[in-house]
Design a protein around this motif. Structure first.
Motif, PDB file in Angstrom:
ATOM      1  N   GLN A  27      33.385  38.760  36.662  1.00 14.55           N
ATOM      2  CA  GLN A  27      33.138  37.588  37.507  1.00 14.55           C
ATOM      3  C   GLN A  27      32.256  38.055  38.657  1.00 14.55           C
ATOM      4  OE1 GLN A  27      34.660  38.193  40.438  1.00 14.55           O
ATOM      5  NE2 GLN A  27      36.799  38.771  40.182  1.00 14.55           N
ATOM      6  N   ASP A  46      38.838  41.667  36.387  1.00 18.21           N
ATOM      7  CA  ASP A  46      39.676  40.711  37.103  1.00 18.21           C
ATOM      8  C   ASP A  46      41.093  40.874  36.568  1.00 18.21           C
ATOM      9  OD1 ASP A  46      39.242  37.966  38.858  1.00 18.21           O
ATOM     10  OD2 ASP A  46      41.030  37.972  37.596  1.00 18.21           O
ATOM     11  N   SER A  47      42.063  40.877  37.473  1.00 18.76           N
ATOM     12  CA  SER A  47      43.428  41.200  37.060  1.00 18.76           C
ATOM     13  C   SER A  47      44.046  40.148  36.137  1.00 18.76           C
ATOM     14  CB  SER A  47      44.313  41.393  38.290  1.00 18.76           C
ATOM     15  OG  SER A  47      44.409  40.183  38.996  1.00 18.76           O
ATOM     16  N   HIS A  48      43.485  38.946  36.099  1.00 21.04           N
ATOM     17  CA  HIS A  48      44.061  37.917  35.225  1.00 21.04           C
ATOM     18  C   HIS A  48      43.418  37.852  33.845  1.00 21.04           C
ATOM     19  CE1 HIS A  48      45.765  36.668  39.130  1.00 21.04           C
ATOM     20  NE2 HIS A  48      46.828  36.635  38.338  1.00 21.04           N
ATOM     21  N   SER A  52      45.125  41.907  42.891  1.00 16.49           N
ATOM     22  CA  SER A  52      43.733  41.887  42.425  1.00 16.49           C
ATOM     23  C   SER A  52      43.263  43.242  41.920  1.00 16.49           C
ATOM     24  CB  SER A  52      42.844  41.451  43.585  1.00 16.49           C
ATOM     25  OG  SER A  52      41.536  41.897  43.399  1.00 16.49           O
ATOM     26  N   SER A  53      42.333  43.186  40.966  1.00 12.39           N
ATOM     27  CA  SER A  53      41.748  44.406  40.403  1.00 12.39           C
ATOM     28  C   SER A  53      40.604  44.941  41.254  1.00 12.39           C
ATOM     29  CB  SER A  53      41.189  44.088  39.021  1.00 12.39           C
ATOM     30  OG  SER A  53      40.102  43.169  39.167  1.00 12.39           O
ATOM     31  N   ARG A  54      40.300  44.273  42.367  1.00 11.36           N
ATOM     32  CA  ARG A  54      39.070  44.606  43.098  1.00 11.36           C
ATOM     33  C   ARG A  54      38.983  46.093  43.393  1.00 11.36           C
ATOM     34  NH1 ARG A  54      41.382  40.868  47.901  1.00 11.36           N
ATOM     35  NH2 ARG A  54      41.530  39.555  46.061  1.00 11.36           N
ATOM     36  N   HIS A  91      33.846  32.825  41.499  1.00 14.10           N
ATOM     37  CA  HIS A  91      34.609  33.122  42.716  1.00 14.10           C
ATOM     38  C   HIS A  91      33.887  32.658  43.983  1.00 14.10           C
ATOM     39  CE1 HIS A  91      37.281  35.454  40.205  1.00 14.10           C
ATOM     40  NE2 HIS A  91      37.974  35.879  41.235  1.00 14.10           N
ATOM     41  N   ARG A 133      30.857  41.687  49.197  1.00 16.94           N
ATOM     42  CA  ARG A 133      31.242  42.536  48.068  1.00 16.94           C
ATOM     43  C   ARG A 133      30.129  43.491  47.611  1.00 16.94           C
ATOM     44  NH1 ARG A 133      35.861  40.935  44.806  1.00 16.94           N
ATOM     45  NH2 ARG A 133      37.481  40.658  46.364  1.00 16.94           N
ATOM     46  N   ALA A 166      32.500  38.229  41.947  1.00 18.50           N
ATOM     47  CA  ALA A 166      32.974  38.983  43.109  1.00 18.50           C
ATOM     48  C   ALA A 166      33.178  40.460  42.791  1.00 18.50           C
ATOM     49  CB  ALA A 166      34.260  38.379  43.648  1.00 18.50           C
ATOM     50  N   THR A 167      33.462  40.771  41.537  1.00 21.71           N
ATOM     51  CA  THR A 167      33.592  42.178  41.146  1.00 21.71           C
ATOM     52  C   THR A 167      32.379  42.603  40.315  1.00 21.71           C
ATOM     53  OG1 THR A 167      34.801  41.473  39.192  1.00 21.71           O
ATOM     54  CG2 THR A 167      36.127  42.202  41.069  1.00 21.71           C
ATOM     55  N   ILE A 179      41.289  31.594  46.018  1.00 24.20           N
ATOM     56  CA  ILE A 179      40.853  32.848  46.622  1.00 24.20           C
ATOM     57  C   ILE A 179      40.663  32.700  48.135  1.00 24.20           C
ATOM     58  CG2 ILE A 179      38.382  32.537  46.010  1.00 24.20           C
ATOM     59  CD1 ILE A 179      40.503  35.743  46.127  1.00 24.20           C
ATOM     60  N   ARG A 230      49.297  33.481  43.001  1.00 24.34           N
ATOM     61  CA  ARG A 230      49.591  34.436  44.080  1.00 24.34           C
ATOM     62  C   ARG A 230      49.802  33.688  45.391  1.00 24.34           C
ATOM     63  NH1 ARG A 230      45.202  38.805  41.905  1.00 24.34           N
ATOM     64  NH2 ARG A 230      46.669  39.671  40.408  1.00 24.34           N
ATOM     65  N   ARG A 287      46.504  34.775  52.038  1.00 28.08           N
ATOM     66  CA  ARG A 287      45.534  34.615  50.960  1.00 28.08           C
ATOM     67  C   ARG A 287      44.903  33.220  50.960  1.00 28.08           C
ATOM     68  NH1 ARG A 287      44.390  36.798  45.338  1.00 28.08           N
ATOM     69  NH2 ARG A 287      44.008  34.993  44.050  1.00 28.08           N
TER      70      ARG A 287
HETATM   71  C1  MIC Z   1      42.267  37.469  42.586  1.00 26.20           C
HETATM   72  O1  MIC Z   1      42.848  36.566  42.007  1.00 26.20           O
HETATM   73  O2  MIC Z   1      42.785  38.139  43.494  1.00 26.20           O
HETATM   74  C2  MIC Z   1      40.837  37.779  42.199  1.00 26.20           C
HETATM   75  C3  MIC Z   1      39.963  37.395  43.333  1.00 26.20           C
HETATM   76  O3  MIC Z   1      40.466  37.044  41.070  1.00 26.20           O
HETATM   77  C4  MIC Z   1      40.754  39.275  41.898  1.00 26.20           C
HETATM   78  C5  MIC Z   1      39.389  39.772  41.675  1.00 26.20           C
HETATM   79  C6  MIC Z   1      38.615  39.999  42.928  1.00 26.20           C
HETATM   80  O4  MIC Z   1      39.181  40.424  43.944  1.00 26.20           O
HETATM   81  O5  MIC Z   1      37.410  39.768  42.885  1.00 26.20           O
HETATM   82  C7  MIC Z   1      41.620  39.737  40.723  1.00 26.20           C
HETATM   83  O6  MIC Z   1      42.591  39.092  40.408  1.00 26.20           O
HETATM   84  O7  MIC Z   1      41.361  40.800  40.161  1.00 26.20           O
END
Ligand code: MIC
Ligand code: SF4
Length: 644
Positions: A35, A119-121, A539-541, A65, A495, A37-38, A361, A379, A384
């Motif tokens: 996506q 992305d963590s989802h 998040s996976s960021r 995002h 980012r 943002a990453t 987000i 979340r 947030r």
């Molecule tokens: C989130 O839900 O926190 C995000 C934004 O989708 C992140 C990815 C990010 O920080 O860009 C995620 O879930 O990995």
């Protein structure tokens, strides 16, 4: 002995190692997603690998995002991403086409395949019977370059869903029940595999709600078998040819089996400020609320929004409430519109947002100060939503709809009406006009890459010094999320600009952190973070590793770490250390002077490291559990250095 579905797919893709739970393995990756943002950082890293075209079966780049675009930065990033996609053979889902996970499920996911996403989802794809895993951008870049993906061979937990959901109770309540049972801690290295008699009633989008939010438990992924329901969904997407049945063997052996009887489920909510703070909606005692947000990659399918439309049809949003809707994709929006549900929602007073992450987000629709917001997202971490003292509750679309009408937390079963369940269409109206497919390599290669002034090169780390010498620049508690480490919301536009983004490291906890860390760096000293359990949730960021790296953080000592964040720390050359004795956490304080020496010798013998607390005159041991590959990466100062 029979095989779990997880083992079948992983064995099918095994590139290195042996399938032994707990050991490091590497798997071939069929598909990737990013996506915006990453993605920018992931593609900057991919570019530095000098590969002419992606080596996966399919790679897709989504813009979902940063779509509010205040200032030029985001639009510049989008243009960069579009030019990259064209040059390297990547599907490009344009701004406005929808949330990566929803669109990927609709248009690209395939049973039995492997997918990693920045992305963590990404485990949303598990709803289709694929192994879909969230990862840092660098790991996704490596997969696009044809490298295998490394992970700890998972232990597999079976979750049997029996019975049938009662009226007004839905998939979100199932995953909230799972979160109550498993919490957000202690599930690293596990996979949730679903089965049971209830599956014949659960559509793919409902399954995807469940696998999506498995991310909150911290599992590697969650997945469902591919069955008749999967076929029906793919058929409705005009992709029946992508279907193949795949399931666990009847005699498969699991680490543990848990059964949830859906008949006994009631509407649930996750209270502030963690997705595992579960309560029954009834227990909320009709508390007054201020905002309802329907959407995000957890609950923004056609069925979710159509159900809400049917519940609120002919009524007006309660005067106390601001009601936001964000469909998951353009396909969802268009189908809602064709079927009249959109008109119903708008007529009731819903405020239509773009089909994107949006409110989830925190870059729009922040609640009023101390506002109570009911959201169908995944979340509810502090701040947030963009409002530091907001009280965010996670709920199902049905519970959200009830609150829209009454202005209060309401058990939807108390609404004076029959449950108007909306069915998933047997065939969706499909239009892929906003997805730009890859073009032939000869033409693609001539594409100029467009780089705006906000886009900088990814910073590199130095090789690990022989000894880490510095201070505990910050000591934090349990369950620190990557949203605490590097916030998103209005800061997310940086980012692609690491020096600027690094000013916000740990800002939600300690706004002076960045300044203190730079002072240490200027003195030639290292920064060390001390943390409690489950460090790096959410998040996976990878910015939660890159920015601390940029500020000279060399090690994090924690009681335990979450999976994606650990991989990101290692990828960027930061040493993740765990207390051998958790009580040592209590003996170490912020500002203590620390020295950790003889790192190379310890690595060579797999021996624990000793942390000397020079301020207290004490010492204690820490472990690291790194594979030989990960040790090399740490010593080299990160994965990019190692690859070079
Ligand atoms: C989130 O839900 O926190 C995000 C934004 O989708 C992140 C990815 C990010 O920080 O860009 C995620 O879930 O990995
Ligand atoms: Fe987007 Fe929210 Fe899903 Fe993250 S959780 S991908 S921000 S919708």
């Amino acid at each position: 002995m029979g095989k779990t579905l997880t083992e079948k797919i992983l064995q099918d893709h095994l590139a290195e190692g042996t399938y032994i739970p707990g050991k490091e393995i590497a798997i071939r990756i069929d598909q990737t997603l990013t996506q915006d943002a990453t993605g920018t950082m992931a593609y900057l890293q991919f570019e530095s690998m000098n590969i002419p075209r992606v080596r996966t079966e399919l790679s897709a780049s989504y813009i979902d995002h940063n779509t509010v675009q205040i200032g030029f930065e985001n639009a510049d990033d989008h243009q960069y991403l579009q030019s990259i996609a064209r040059k390297y053979g990547i599907y490009f889902s344009r701004t406005g086409n929808g949330i990566c996970h929803q669109v990927h499920l609709e248009r690209f996911g395939k049973p039995g395949k492997t997918l990693i996403g920045s992305d963590s989802h990404t485990p949303t794809g598990g709803g289709l019977g694929m192994i879909a895993i969230g990862a840092g951008g660098l790991d996704v870049a490596l997969a696009m370059a044809g490298e295998p993906f490394y992970l700890t061979c998972p232990r597999v937990i079976r979750i049997n869903l029996e019975g049938e959901l009662p009226p007004w109770v839905s998939a979100k309540d199932i995953i909230l029940k799972v979160l109550e049972r498993f919490t957000t801690k202690g599930n690293v290295g596990a996979v949730f595999e679903y089965g049971g008699s209830a599956l014949k009633h659960l559509t793919v989008p409902e399954r995807a709600t469940i696998t999506n939010m498995g991310a909150e438990c911290g599992v590697t992924t969650s997945l469902f078998p591919s069955d008749e329901m999967t076929r029906l969904f793919l058929k409705a997407q005009g992709r029946e040819n992508d279907w193949r049945p795949i399931a666990a063997d009847d005699d498969a052996v699991y680490e543990k089996t848990v059964t949830i009887n859906l008949n006994e489920l009631a509407p649930l909510t996750a209270r502030p400020h963690s997705p595992d703070q579960i309560a029954a909606v009834k227990e909320m005692n009709n508390m007054e609320i201020d905002q309802v947000c329907l959407g995000s990659c957890t609950n923004s399918s056609y069925k979710d929004l159509a159900t809400v439309a049917k519940i609120i049809a002919g009524k007006t949003v309660h005067p106390r409430v601001s009601f936001i809707i964000a469909p998951g994709s353009r396909q969802v929006l268009e189908n809602l519109s064709r079927d009249g549900h959109l008109t119903t929602l708008l007529a009731s007073g819903a405020r239509l947002m773009e089909n994107a992450c949006g409110f989830c987000i925190g870059n729009s629709q922040s609640p009023k100060n101390a506002g109570v917001s009911l959201r169908t997202s995944n979340r509810n971490f502090v701040g947030r939503s963009g409002t530091r003292d907001a009280q965010v509750y996670l709920v199902s679309p049905e519970t959200a709809a009830a609150a829209v009408i009454t202005g209060s937390f309401t058990d939807p079963r108390e609404l004076d009406m029959p449950y108007p369940e909306a069915a998933m269409p047997s065939s969706f109206h499909i239009d892929d006009g906003m997805i730009i497919p890859p073009i032939a390599q000869a033409e693609a290669q001539a594409t100029p890459i467009v780089r705006g002034p906000n886009i900088g090169a990814p910073p590199l780390n130095n090789p690990l010094p022989e000894a880490i010498k510095g201070k505990v620049t910050l000591k934090v508690e349990d369950k620190i999320t990557t949203d605490h480490i590097i916030p998103a919301g209005d800061k997310m536009k940086y980012r692609s600009n690491i020096p600027r983004y690094s000013d916000f490291v740990f800002e939600p906890i300690d706004a002076d952190f960045s300044k203190r860390a730079k002072e240490m760096q200027n003195k030639g000293m290292h920064n060390i973070i001390v943390a409690g359990l489950s460090y790096g949730q959410g998040s996976s960021r990878e910015h939660a590793a890159i920015c601390p790296m940029y500020l000279g953080v060399k090690a994090v000592i924690a009681k335990s770490f979450e999976r994606i964040h650990t991989a990101n720390l290692i990828n960027f050359g930061i040493l993740p250390l765990t207390f051998k004795n958790e009580k040592d956490y209590d003996t170490i304080n912020q500002d203590d002077d620390i020295e950790i020496g003889n790192i190379r010798a310890a690595f060579a013998n797999d021996a624990p490291l000793t942390v000397h607390n020079l301020t207290k005159g004490t010492s204690f041991t820490v472990g690291y559990g790194l594979s030989p590959r990960q040790k090399e990466m740490i010593l080299a100062g990160g994965a990019l250095n190692r690859k070079k």
